[in-house]
Write a protein that holds these residues in place. Sequence first.
Motif, PDB file in Angstrom:
ATOM      1  N   LEU A 236      55.871 -72.966  40.040  1.00  0.00           N
ATOM      2  CA  LEU A 236      54.951 -73.147  38.917  1.00  0.00           C
ATOM      3  C   LEU A 236      55.104 -72.042  37.882  1.00  0.00           C
ATOM      4  O   LEU A 236      55.068 -72.305  36.680  1.00  0.00           O
ATOM      5  CB  LEU A 236      53.507 -73.218  39.408  1.00  0.00           C
ATOM      6  CG  LEU A 236      53.099 -74.528  40.047  1.00  0.00           C
ATOM      7  CD1 LEU A 236      51.672 -74.452  40.564  1.00  0.00           C
ATOM      8  CD2 LEU A 236      53.225 -75.676  39.069  1.00  0.00           C
ATOM      9  N   GLN A 237      55.273 -70.825  38.343  1.00  0.00           N
ATOM     10  CA  GLN A 237      55.464 -69.722  37.393  1.00  0.00           C
ATOM     11  C   GLN A 237      56.709 -69.953  36.549  1.00  0.00           C
ATOM     12  O   GLN A 237      56.689 -69.750  35.334  1.00  0.00           O
ATOM     13  CB  GLN A 237      55.553 -68.393  38.131  1.00  0.00           C
ATOM     14  CG  GLN A 237      54.219 -67.928  38.682  1.00  0.00           C
ATOM     15  CD  GLN A 237      54.344 -66.716  39.583  1.00  0.00           C
ATOM     16  OE1 GLN A 237      55.433 -66.341  39.998  1.00  0.00           O
ATOM     17  NE2 GLN A 237      53.217 -66.119  39.913  1.00  0.00           N
ATOM     18  N   ALA A 238      57.776 -70.403  37.174  1.00  0.00           N
ATOM     19  CA  ALA A 238      59.026 -70.634  36.448  1.00  0.00           C
ATOM     20  C   ALA A 238      58.873 -71.781  35.436  1.00  0.00           C
ATOM     21  O   ALA A 238      59.280 -71.668  34.284  1.00  0.00           O
ATOM     22  CB  ALA A 238      60.145 -70.951  37.424  1.00  0.00           C
ATOM     23  N   VAL A 239      58.272 -72.851  35.869  1.00  0.00           N
ATOM     24  CA  VAL A 239      58.111 -74.008  34.990  1.00  0.00           C
ATOM     25  C   VAL A 239      57.130 -73.703  33.858  1.00  0.00           C
ATOM     26  O   VAL A 239      57.399 -74.000  32.698  1.00  0.00           O
ATOM     27  CB  VAL A 239      57.642 -75.239  35.803  1.00  0.00           C
ATOM     28  CG1 VAL A 239      57.218 -76.369  34.887  1.00  0.00           C
ATOM     29  CG2 VAL A 239      58.725 -75.699  36.749  1.00  0.00           C
ATOM     30  N   ARG A 240      56.021 -73.109  34.208  1.00  0.00           N
ATOM     31  CA  ARG A 240      54.997 -72.843  33.180  1.00  0.00           C
ATOM     32  C   ARG A 240      55.488 -71.818  32.161  1.00  0.00           C
ATOM     33  O   ARG A 240      55.200 -71.952  30.975  1.00  0.00           O
ATOM     34  CB  ARG A 240      53.704 -72.354  33.844  1.00  0.00           C
ATOM     35  CG  ARG A 240      53.013 -73.359  34.742  1.00  0.00           C
ATOM     36  CD  ARG A 240      52.530 -74.580  33.976  1.00  0.00           C
ATOM     37  NE  ARG A 240      51.561 -74.235  32.985  1.00  0.00           N
ATOM     38  CZ  ARG A 240      50.309 -74.653  32.946  1.00  0.00           C
ATOM     39  NH1 ARG A 240      49.882 -75.465  33.876  1.00  0.00           N
ATOM     40  NH2 ARG A 240      49.498 -74.295  31.993  1.00  0.00           N
ATOM     41  N   SER A 241      56.221 -70.810  32.594  1.00  0.00           N
ATOM     42  CA  SER A 241      56.706 -69.815  31.641  1.00  0.00           C
ATOM     43  C   SER A 241      57.746 -70.441  30.700  1.00  0.00           C
ATOM     44  O   SER A 241      57.808 -70.116  29.519  1.00  0.00           O
ATOM     45  CB  SER A 241      57.284 -68.594  32.347  1.00  0.00           C
ATOM     46  OG  SER A 241      58.429 -68.945  33.094  1.00  0.00           O
ATOM     47  N   ALA A 242      58.544 -71.364  31.215  1.00  0.00           N
ATOM     48  CA  ALA A 242      59.545 -72.038  30.378  1.00  0.00           C
ATOM     49  C   ALA A 242      58.900 -72.970  29.360  1.00  0.00           C
ATOM     50  O   ALA A 242      59.396 -73.134  28.256  1.00  0.00           O
ATOM     51  CB  ALA A 242      60.515 -72.819  31.266  1.00  0.00           C
TER      52      ALA A 242
END
Length: 79
Positions: A71-77
């Motif tokens: 989620l951190q990776a997707v949301r930051s992108a």
Amino acid sequence: MVRNIVSLLGLFLLLSVGVVSAGDWEKEKDAVAAAEEWLTIIDDGKYVESWKEAAQYFKNAVKQEQWEHSLQAVRSALG
């Protein structure tokens, strides 16, 4: 006589389907509300809490750390 019994049975089946459909509609409404609440937790950035609130099936498939990092990776992108 047989015709009357068949007609009554058909009417009973039709009414039963209506009752089940109404019950299913309430279940669907409740499921949508629960999903929206869960997505709000994610939107608030509470990823660990969202994992804890997920169904056991989900928890068995995805480890908490994997969920949080994904989620951190997707949301930051996405911003």
